[in-house]
Design a protein around this motif. Structure first.
Motif, PDB file in Angstrom:
ATOM      1  N   ASP A   1       0.843  -1.192   0.000  1.00  0.00           N
ATOM      2  CA  ASP A   1       0.000   0.000   0.000  1.00  0.00           C
ATOM      3  C   ASP A   1       0.881   1.245   0.000  1.00  0.00           C
ATOM      4  O   ASP A   1       1.978   1.253   0.568  1.00  0.00           O
ATOM      5  CB  ASP A   1      -0.913   0.026   1.226  1.00  0.00           C
ATOM      6  CG  ASP A   1      -2.072  -0.953   1.111  1.00  0.00           C
ATOM      7  OD1 ASP A   1      -2.592  -1.132   0.001  1.00  0.00           O
ATOM      8  OD2 ASP A   1      -2.451  -1.542   2.136  1.00  0.00           O
ATOM      9  N   VAL A   2       0.397   2.305  -0.655  1.00  0.00           N
ATOM     10  CA  VAL A   2       1.158   3.548  -0.745  1.00  0.00           C
ATOM     11  C   VAL A   2       0.325   4.673  -0.133  1.00  0.00           C
ATOM     12  O   VAL A   2      -0.845   4.844  -0.474  1.00  0.00           O
ATOM     13  CB  VAL A   2       1.508   3.883  -2.213  1.00  0.00           C
ATOM     14  CG1 VAL A   2       2.296   5.185  -2.298  1.00  0.00           C
ATOM     15  CG2 VAL A   2       2.311   2.749  -2.842  1.00  0.00           C
ATOM     16  N   LEU A   3       0.961   5.424   0.767  1.00  0.00           N
ATOM     17  CA  LEU A   3       0.285   6.488   1.505  1.00  0.00           C
ATOM     18  C   LEU A   3       0.928   7.844   1.250  1.00  0.00           C
ATOM     19  O   LEU A   3       2.110   7.923   0.915  1.00  0.00           O
ATOM     20  CB  LEU A   3       0.346   6.212   3.014  1.00  0.00           C
ATOM     21  CG  LEU A   3      -0.169   4.876   3.514  1.00  0.00           C
ATOM     22  CD1 LEU A   3       0.114   4.736   5.003  1.00  0.00           C
ATOM     23  CD2 LEU A   3      -1.652   4.742   3.234  1.00  0.00           C
ATOM     24  N   ARG A   4       0.143   8.898   1.463  1.00  0.00           N
ATOM     25  CA  ARG A   4       0.645  10.270   1.518  1.00  0.00           C
ATOM     26  C   ARG A   4       0.381  10.754   2.938  1.00  0.00           C
ATOM     27  O   ARG A   4      -0.750  10.656   3.427  1.00  0.00           O
ATOM     28  CB  ARG A   4      -0.067  11.178   0.527  1.00  0.00           C
ATOM     29  CG  ARG A   4       0.360  12.657   0.677  1.00  0.00           C
ATOM     30  CD  ARG A   4      -0.298  13.566  -0.349  1.00  0.00           C
ATOM     31  NE  ARG A   4       0.220  13.192  -1.664  1.00  0.00           N
ATOM     32  CZ  ARG A   4      -0.554  12.884  -2.711  1.00  0.00           C
ATOM     33  NH1 ARG A   4      -1.864  12.896  -2.617  1.00  0.00           N
ATOM     34  NH2 ARG A   4      -0.008  12.554  -3.865  1.00  0.00           N
ATOM     35  N   ILE A   5       1.411  11.261   3.601  1.00  0.00           N
ATOM     36  CA  ILE A   5       1.277  11.755   4.967  1.00  0.00           C
ATOM     37  C   ILE A   5       1.512  13.258   4.945  1.00  0.00           C
ATOM     38  O   ILE A   5       2.569  13.718   4.497  1.00  0.00           O
ATOM     39  CB  ILE A   5       2.283  11.063   5.907  1.00  0.00           C
ATOM     40  CG1 ILE A   5       2.083   9.547   5.856  1.00  0.00           C
ATOM     41  CG2 ILE A   5       2.150  11.610   7.329  1.00  0.00           C
ATOM     42  CD1 ILE A   5       3.165   8.756   6.546  1.00  0.00           C
TER      43      ILE A   5
ATOM     44  N   ILE B   1       5.231  13.499   3.943  1.00  0.00           N
ATOM     45  CA  ILE B   1       5.814  12.571   2.973  1.00  0.00           C
ATOM     46  C   ILE B   1       4.828  12.429   1.821  1.00  0.00           C
ATOM     47  O   ILE B   1       3.675  12.039   2.017  1.00  0.00           O
ATOM     48  CB  ILE B   1       6.088  11.194   3.610  1.00  0.00           C
ATOM     49  CG1 ILE B   1       7.027  11.333   4.803  1.00  0.00           C
ATOM     50  CG2 ILE B   1       6.662  10.239   2.574  1.00  0.00           C
ATOM     51  CD1 ILE B   1       7.236  10.048   5.581  1.00  0.00           C
ATOM     52  N   ARG B   2       5.293  12.756   0.607  1.00  0.00           N
ATOM     53  CA  ARG B   2       4.410  12.724  -0.570  1.00  0.00           C
ATOM     54  C   ARG B   2       4.008  11.313  -0.958  1.00  0.00           C
ATOM     55  O   ARG B   2       2.908  11.071  -1.419  1.00  0.00           O
ATOM     56  CB  ARG B   2       5.081  13.399  -1.764  1.00  0.00           C
ATOM     57  CG  ARG B   2       5.400  14.860  -1.502  1.00  0.00           C
ATOM     58  CD  ARG B   2       5.883  15.544  -2.726  1.00  0.00           C
ATOM     59  NE  ARG B   2       4.691  16.194  -3.275  1.00  0.00           N
ATOM     60  CZ  ARG B   2       4.514  16.444  -4.546  1.00  0.00           C
ATOM     61  NH1 ARG B   2       5.420  16.111  -5.415  1.00  0.00           N
ATOM     62  NH2 ARG B   2       3.413  17.024  -4.955  1.00  0.00           N
TER      63      ARG B   2
ATOM     64  N   TYR C   1       9.574   6.811   9.517  1.00  0.00           N
ATOM     65  CA  TYR C   1       9.038   8.163   9.654  1.00  0.00           C
ATOM     66  C   TYR C   1      10.000   9.000  10.498  1.00  0.00           C
ATOM     67  O   TYR C   1      10.531   8.507  11.495  1.00  0.00           O
ATOM     68  CB  TYR C   1       7.647   8.116  10.311  1.00  0.00           C
ATOM     69  CG  TYR C   1       6.955   9.446  10.258  1.00  0.00           C
ATOM     70  CD1 TYR C   1       6.351   9.881   9.097  1.00  0.00           C
ATOM     71  CD2 TYR C   1       6.963  10.291  11.366  1.00  0.00           C
ATOM     72  CE1 TYR C   1       5.742  11.119   9.029  1.00  0.00           C
ATOM     73  CE2 TYR C   1       6.356  11.529  11.306  1.00  0.00           C
ATOM     74  CZ  TYR C   1       5.755  11.940  10.131  1.00  0.00           C
ATOM     75  OH  TYR C   1       5.174  13.163  10.062  1.00  0.00           O
ATOM     76  N   PRO C   2      10.231  10.264  10.085  1.00  0.00           N
ATOM     77  CA  PRO C   2      11.173  11.120  10.816  1.00  0.00           C
ATOM     78  C   PRO C   2      10.843  11.201  12.311  1.00  0.00           C
ATOM     79  O   PRO C   2       9.678  11.322  12.693  1.00  0.00           O
ATOM     80  CB  PRO C   2      11.003  12.496  10.161  1.00  0.00           C
ATOM     81  CG  PRO C   2      10.423  12.220   8.822  1.00  0.00           C
ATOM     82  CD  PRO C   2       9.609  10.958   8.961  1.00  0.00           C
ATOM     83  N   PHE C   3      11.856  11.151  13.134  1.00  0.00           N
ATOM     84  CA  PHE C   3      11.807  11.221  14.596  1.00  0.00           C
ATOM     85  C   PHE C   3      11.199   9.982  15.252  1.00  0.00           C
ATOM     86  O   PHE C   3      11.553   9.649  16.365  1.00  0.00           O
ATOM     87  CB  PHE C   3      11.048  12.458  15.115  1.00  0.00           C
ATOM     88  CG  PHE C   3      11.615  13.758  14.650  1.00  0.00           C
ATOM     89  CD1 PHE C   3      12.899  14.142  15.001  1.00  0.00           C
ATOM     90  CD2 PHE C   3      10.865  14.606  13.866  1.00  0.00           C
ATOM     91  CE1 PHE C   3      13.425  15.348  14.580  1.00  0.00           C
ATOM     92  CE2 PHE C   3      11.381  15.811  13.437  1.00  0.00           C
ATOM     93  CZ  PHE C   3      12.667  16.194  13.792  1.00  0.00           C
ATOM     94  N   LEU C   4      10.262   9.319  14.584  1.00  0.00           N
ATOM     95  CA  LEU C   4       9.543   8.210  15.212  1.00  0.00           C
ATOM     96  C   LEU C   4      10.090   6.840  14.820  1.00  0.00           C
ATOM     97  O   LEU C   4       9.737   5.834  15.432  1.00  0.00           O
ATOM     98  CB  LEU C   4       8.050   8.286  14.879  1.00  0.00           C
ATOM     99  CG  LEU C   4       7.346   9.597  15.227  1.00  0.00           C
ATOM    100  CD1 LEU C   4       5.876   9.519  14.860  1.00  0.00           C
ATOM    101  CD2 LEU C   4       7.531   9.956  16.687  1.00  0.00           C
TER     102      LEU C   4
END
Length: 177
Positions: free
Chosen positions: A33-37, A47-48, A60-63
């Motif tokens: 699956d592909v997501l946009r955040i 994140i595009r 995911y950055p920081f997490l």
């Protein structure tokens, strides 16, 4: 109150209950699956396009690694909000959009077996068409669907209008003449 106004009020009261719930609300994420955040006001945290890896996770950055397998996009959104509240942002506004679904697979007695992009509203008939149609030896009575959401197998009551889901594997066997 005139009849037209009464009819409009009645429609407004009854209309929401007459529509089915949005199936995207219950969609469970998995590998492919592909997501946009989007984090509003924070382009460095947005994140595009991110694809879930084979384990159903993404970085995911920081997490760090976010485990999204089996969660709905809304649940992943809440997970990111909770993580960002832990010393990074006071009131993060996060939105997750599904931009691509994992593919479905069709094999056996079709002209072009393989994987194909899933689109909402896909039926067995449309999946067969994407696979180039049935071969001469194909039997619609010998169709099996391995569901991509947990491995259940459908063999009974399969028709051309059977709904196909992301990650499903369709097998069409030969008929005996």
């Amino acid at each position: 109150m005139n009849a037209r106004l009464f009819g409009l009020l009645l429609w407004l009261l009854l209309a929401p209950s007459s529509y089915a719930a949005d199936p995207a609300q219950n969609y469970k994420l998995a590998a492919g699956d592909v997501l946009r955040i989007t984090v509003f006001g924070e382009p460095d945290l947005s994140i595009r396009k991110v694809q879930l890896n084979d384990a159903g996770t993404f970085s995911y950055p920081f997490l760090g690694e976010i485990d999204a397998k089996g969660l709905t996009p809304n649940q992943v959104e809440k997970k990111i909000v909770a993580g960002l509240k832990q010393g990074y942002l006071n009131d993060p506004k996060v939105s997750i959009s599904q931009i691509e679904y994992r593919p479905f697979y069709i094999n056996g007695e079709v002209q072009k077996p393989g994987s194909y992009p899933f689109v909402p509203g896909l039926t067995l008939e449309k999946a067969i068409a994407l696979g180039g149609g049935l071969t001469e030896r194909a039997s619609m009575k010998r169709v099996t669907i391995l569901r991509g959401d947990g491995g259940s197998v459908d063999e009974d009551n399969i028709t051309k209008t059977t709904v196909i889901s992301p990650g499903d594997t369709i097998s069409i066997a030969q008929g005996f003449f």
